[in-house]
Design an enzyme around this catalytic site. Structure first.
Site, PDB file in Angstrom:
ATOM      1  N   LYS A   1      -5.589   1.228  12.183  1.00 10.89           N
ATOM      2  CA  LYS A   1      -5.443  -0.061  11.600  1.00 10.89           C
ATOM      3  C   LYS A   1      -4.973   0.167  10.250  1.00 10.89           C
ATOM      4  O   LYS A   1      -4.281  -0.434   9.500  1.00 10.89           O
ATOM      5  CB  LYS A   1      -6.866  -0.870  11.568  1.00 10.89           C
ATOM      6  CG  LYS A   1      -6.665  -2.180  10.603  1.00 10.89           C
ATOM      7  CD  LYS A   1      -8.258  -2.513  10.240  1.00 10.89           C
ATOM      8  CE  LYS A   1      -8.906  -1.798   9.256  1.00 10.89           C
ATOM      9  NZ  LYS A   1     -10.275  -2.269   8.822  1.00 10.89           N
ATOM     10  N   ASN A   2      -5.689   1.417   9.468  1.00 11.22           N
ATOM     11  CA  ASN A   2      -5.459   1.743   7.982  1.00 11.22           C
ATOM     12  C   ASN A   2      -3.921   2.175   7.928  1.00 11.22           C
ATOM     13  O   ASN A   2      -3.301   2.174   6.758  1.00 11.22           O
ATOM     14  CB  ASN A   2      -6.335   2.717   7.821  1.00 11.22           C
ATOM     15  CG  ASN A   2      -7.695   2.104   7.518  1.00 11.22           C
ATOM     16  OD1 ASN A   2      -7.860   0.948   7.247  1.00 11.22           O
ATOM     17  ND2 ASN A   2      -8.628   2.781   7.582  1.00 11.22           N
TER      18      ASN A   2
ATOM     19  N   ARG B   1      -8.776  -7.747   1.850  1.00 13.20           N
ATOM     20  CA  ARG B   1      -8.248  -6.698   0.726  1.00 13.20           C
ATOM     21  C   ARG B   1      -7.097  -5.932   0.582  1.00 13.20           C
ATOM     22  O   ARG B   1      -6.299  -5.963  -0.256  1.00 13.20           O
ATOM     23  CB  ARG B   1      -9.627  -5.762   0.189  1.00 13.20           C
ATOM     24  CG  ARG B   1      -9.416  -5.085  -0.860  1.00 13.20           C
ATOM     25  CD  ARG B   1     -10.462  -3.799  -1.160  1.00 13.20           C
ATOM     26  NE  ARG B   1     -10.318  -3.151  -2.311  1.00 13.20           N
ATOM     27  CZ  ARG B   1     -10.587  -3.628  -3.468  1.00 13.20           C
ATOM     28  NH1 ARG B   1     -10.661  -4.820  -3.776  1.00 13.20           N
ATOM     29  NH2 ARG B   1     -10.191  -2.714  -4.415  1.00 13.20           N
TER      30      ARG B   1
ATOM     31  N   CYS C   1     -11.520 -14.552  -9.629  1.00 15.22           N
ATOM     32  CA  CYS C   1     -11.851 -14.324 -11.032  1.00 15.22           C
ATOM     33  C   CYS C   1     -13.042 -13.409 -11.543  1.00 15.22           C
ATOM     34  O   CYS C   1     -12.923 -12.849 -12.668  1.00 15.22           O
ATOM     35  CB  CYS C   1     -12.243 -15.724 -11.630  1.00 15.22           C
ATOM     36  SG  CYS C   1     -10.903 -16.934 -11.526  1.00 15.22           S
TER      37      CYS C   1
END
Length: 251
Positions: A22-23, A100, A124
């Protein structure tokens, strides 16, 4: 699932298929944005993160086709990616919050479109700003970076410029992002204190197959000679070393 119950006493034996990493797959998907031509990736793991990244690329204008595939009798996926024209340069919070690794579009979008609007992974609440290493490297390559309301706004006049970048800490994400951006930059980029993981090497091999000129991946110093464009092609994702290591321990 509340728990997994394992009853031992049986000897382990046989052969196990290791899924695609996956990475390695996630930055390769984003690297497909660097060309107008079709990129086909085989041995893709069947994971929700892959689907999430695909949704983000479709939002940017990528046309994606998927095919069921088998390796040694085990199910995998093959995806083809084609982005003849970027219809957006924005990675909104609704996409980035789910995964992410969505920040891997930063380098490719700046390199190809000259603009990017990227939600910070934490919205934020940026805290220690883990994107700092990525953004500082892009500024060294000539990009103007502004952070407002939890978003990164990046812009470059013309092409990114080659630069000598020394990462203050080793970062896989920043190494991948700058590696992708530098392939279309004007001039030579040198990365020092670069990450050396297997998926860094896989990304460099993939980009070289697309026509990039990258040397030194797998060491702490990587040299990239920029080119005006990259072409498409077919590439097979490496097996996942973490999954392999887990089964090695079981043996």
């Amino acid at each position: 699932m509340d728990k997994i119950k394992i009853k031992g006493g049986r000897q382990l034996n046989g052969e196990i298929f290791i899924s695609g990493a996956k990475n390695a797959a996630l930055p390769l998907i984003c690297a497909s944005l660097l060309t107008e031509e079709t990129v086909t990736l085989t041995n893709m793991p069947i994971l929700s993160d892959i689907k999430s990244m695909n949704l983000l690329l479709e939002q940017l204008g990528t046309q994606i086709d998927s095919f069921d595939d088998f390796v040694d009798g085990h199910p995998t996926k093959t995806y083809s990616y084609r982005t003849p024209k970027l219809t957006s340069i924005a990675a909104p919070y609704d996409y980035v919050r789910k995964m992410r690794a969505s920040y891997y579009v930063l380098g490719p979008l700046l390199a190809r479109a000259g603009k990017v609007e990227l939600s910070l992974p934490g919205g934020c609440a940026i805290g220690t700003r883990p994107m700092d290493i990525h953004l500082a490297a892009m500024e060294e390559m000539g990009a103007k970076i502004d952070i407002r309301n939890g978003y990164v706004y990046g812009e470059v006049d013309g092409r990114l410029k080659g630069a000598h970048i020394v990462f203050r800490t080793v970062s896989v994400g920043a190494t991948c992002n700058v590696l992708m951006a530098a392939t279309l930059a004007d001039g030579i980029t040198v990365l020092e204190n670069a990450a050396k993981e297997p998926h860094i090497v896989d990304l460099a091999n993939f980009l070289n197959n697309m026509g990039a000129n990258i040397r030194g991946a797998g060491t702490d110093t990587i040299k990239i000679k920029g080119t005006k464009d990259l072409h498409g092609g077919t590439y097979t994702i490496i097996p996942d070393q973490i999954e392999a290591g887990t089964f090695m321990i079981a043996a």
